[in-house]
Motif scaffolding. Sequence first.
Motif, mmCIF file in Angstrom:
data_model
loop_
_atom_site.group_PDB
_atom_site.id
_atom_site.type_symbol
_atom_site.label_atom_id
_atom_site.label_comp_id
_atom_site.label_asym_id
_atom_site.label_seq_id
_atom_site.Cartn_x
_atom_site.Cartn_y
_atom_site.Cartn_z
ATOM 1 N N ARG A 124 24.662 14.605 39.183
ATOM 2 C CA ARG A 124 23.781 13.596 38.577
ATOM 3 C C ARG A 124 22.447 14.189 38.181
ATOM 4 O O ARG A 124 21.825 13.774 37.216
ATOM 5 C CB ARG A 124 23.574 12.421 39.538
ATOM 6 N N ASP A 148 31.172 13.169 30.910
ATOM 7 C CA ASP A 148 31.045 14.612 31.155
ATOM 8 C C ASP A 148 30.835 14.896 32.640
ATOM 9 O O ASP A 148 31.389 15.853 33.192
ATOM 10 C CB ASP A 148 29.869 15.198 30.353
ATOM 11 N N ARG A 149 30.014 14.052 33.280
ATOM 12 C CA ARG A 149 29.753 14.266 34.714
ATOM 13 C C ARG A 149 31.044 14.083 35.516
ATOM 14 O O ARG A 149 31.348 14.870 36.416
ATOM 15 C CB ARG A 149 28.679 13.284 35.188
ATOM 16 N N ASP A 181 34.078 14.508 34.449
ATOM 17 C CA ASP A 181 34.949 15.661 34.179
ATOM 18 C C ASP A 181 34.516 16.871 35.000
ATOM 19 O O ASP A 181 35.348 17.594 35.560
ATOM 20 C CB ASP A 181 34.900 16.024 32.685
ATOM 21 N N VAL A 182 33.199 17.089 35.046
ATOM 22 C CA VAL A 182 32.691 18.251 35.783
ATOM 23 C C VAL A 182 33.013 18.123 37.265
ATOM 24 O O VAL A 182 33.492 19.070 37.899
ATOM 25 C CB VAL A 182 31.175 18.401 35.558
ATOM 26 N N ARG A 202 27.054 24.841 32.331
ATOM 27 C CA ARG A 202 27.911 25.186 31.193
ATOM 28 C C ARG A 202 28.174 23.961 30.323
ATOM 29 O O ARG A 202 28.143 24.037 29.102
ATOM 30 C CB ARG A 202 29.233 25.763 31.687
ATOM 31 N N GLN A 203 28.451 22.837 30.979
ATOM 32 C CA GLN A 203 28.719 21.621 30.216
ATOM 33 C C GLN A 203 27.478 21.199 29.441
ATOM 34 O O GLN A 203 27.565 20.808 28.277
ATOM 35 C CB GLN A 203 29.141 20.496 31.175
ATOM 36 N N ALA A 244 25.029 23.119 28.402
ATOM 37 C CA ALA A 244 24.776 24.066 27.310
ATOM 38 C C ALA A 244 25.721 23.795 26.144
ATOM 39 O O ALA A 244 25.323 23.879 24.981
ATOM 40 C CB ALA A 244 24.968 25.491 27.807
ATOM 41 N N ARG A 245 26.952 23.441 26.463
ATOM 42 C CA ARG A 245 27.932 23.195 25.405
ATOM 43 C C ARG A 245 27.604 21.908 24.664
ATOM 44 O O ARG A 245 27.721 21.827 23.453
ATOM 45 C CB ARG A 245 29.324 23.111 26.016
ATOM 46 N N ASP A 246 27.186 20.891 25.408
ATOM 47 C CA ASP A 246 26.948 19.596 24.776
ATOM 48 C C ASP A 246 25.574 19.491 24.141
ATOM 49 O O ASP A 246 25.331 18.582 23.353
ATOM 50 C CB ASP A 246 27.087 18.475 25.816
ATOM 51 N N ARG A 276 24.288 20.942 21.808
ATOM 52 C CA ARG A 276 24.289 21.010 20.350
ATOM 53 C C ARG A 276 25.324 20.091 19.732
ATOM 54 O O ARG A 276 25.585 20.165 18.568
ATOM 55 C CB ARG A 276 24.585 22.436 19.918
ATOM 56 N N GLN A 277 25.899 19.229 20.543
ATOM 57 C CA GLN A 277 26.998 18.439 20.010
ATOM 58 C C GLN A 277 26.679 16.989 19.792
ATOM 59 O O GLN A 277 27.411 16.312 19.104
ATOM 60 C CB GLN A 277 28.188 18.497 20.966
ATOM 61 N N PRO A 295 25.936 13.814 18.323
ATOM 62 C CA PRO A 295 25.616 13.304 16.988
ATOM 63 C C PRO A 295 24.476 12.302 17.090
ATOM 64 O O PRO A 295 24.363 11.594 18.097
ATOM 65 C CB PRO A 295 26.921 12.622 16.561
ATOM 66 N N ALA A 296 23.629 12.273 16.110
ATOM 67 C CA ALA A 296 22.481 11.369 16.150
ATOM 68 C C ALA A 296 22.438 10.550 14.874
ATOM 69 O O ALA A 296 22.636 11.070 13.778
ATOM 70 C CB ALA A 296 21.202 12.165 16.326
#
Lengths: 134, 208
Positions: B69, B77-78, B80-81, B116-117, B119-121, B123-124, B126-127
Amino acid sequence: MSEDREGRDAALAAFDRSGDAMDLAVLVTERGPRAEVVRSVEDPVVGELSFGFRDVRIDLSLHARGPSRTLAGTVRGDFGFALLEAHRPSGRREDVASIEETGEFALQGLHRGPIRLTLRRDAEPPLTTEWFTL
Amino acid sequence: MGARLPDQSHEDPETVLSSGPRHEPPPPLATTGLDLDDAELVRLARLGSREAWCGIVDRHLPMVNAVARSYRLSAPDREDVVQTVWLALNQHLPRLREPHHLRAWLKRVTRDKCLRQRARDARQYPADPEAFAHVEGDAPDPEAEYLRKERDRALRRAVDRLRDPGEREEALRFLEPDSTPPPRDRRAASNGRRRMVRRLRTTLEDEI
């Protein structure tokens, strides 16, 4: 459900000793996107992962298209015919791809969430990757 | 992702193909799993004790959730992690070299996977451009800046048309308080300001 207990069912369901004897390819490197993800790129690479076990190396590129994910990459190692399977926590095999002579493969239309790949080769025990998140 | 319960109805190829050792069923825990230390729970879980695994989960789940958290990932995502952390522990259970350091291992793995999650998200997401319409930035709004300058120019022209030097001085004192000396007679200045404002307003209304 309190925040402390959140995810307890999934955590309990993770217990499975059937894969203890399998060889495990551990995550060697992981990188984020190489460049800014823009809408004009249809399947942007959102991550790159490499798993290794002895002389076998599995290099993956994670592509995103909306909620769907594609894993494309190469498997390097000394083996003949091989298959790569995508497994989910339930044990379900979501997809399977054959490894080309060049070592290339692609697993398409994958859902987000935890996943691991299992490499099945001729006359070799199965090799599985560590769990990772799409 | 919600909790996924194992599907026991199908034949898992790994189960079929696995040539791993078949352990004798572990002995039932004499007491609740929480009475045993981590090393003992790991040892029993390696032997296949679900009760020991349950003890591990119940002991460390709050910590894993708290760490996850703290990274402020989206809820899916949380989840999944966190699930991946437990899957990783299950996978590494036979290979843990220091099971008595299980808590530290779980904390490190959770942080690692969250980072890691994130960092990956990063840039993902959408806005919707409309979502930024109400965000106030530091830079002045160009339209408001233009209107302010236009108003100042009109006001300056109106001040220049004031014939009374006293009223003009009062107007400049009002517009540029830092560059104009303070009035000697405050009451007279107050009356003069009211006259000046009325005259300026009339001039500006005539201009429009």
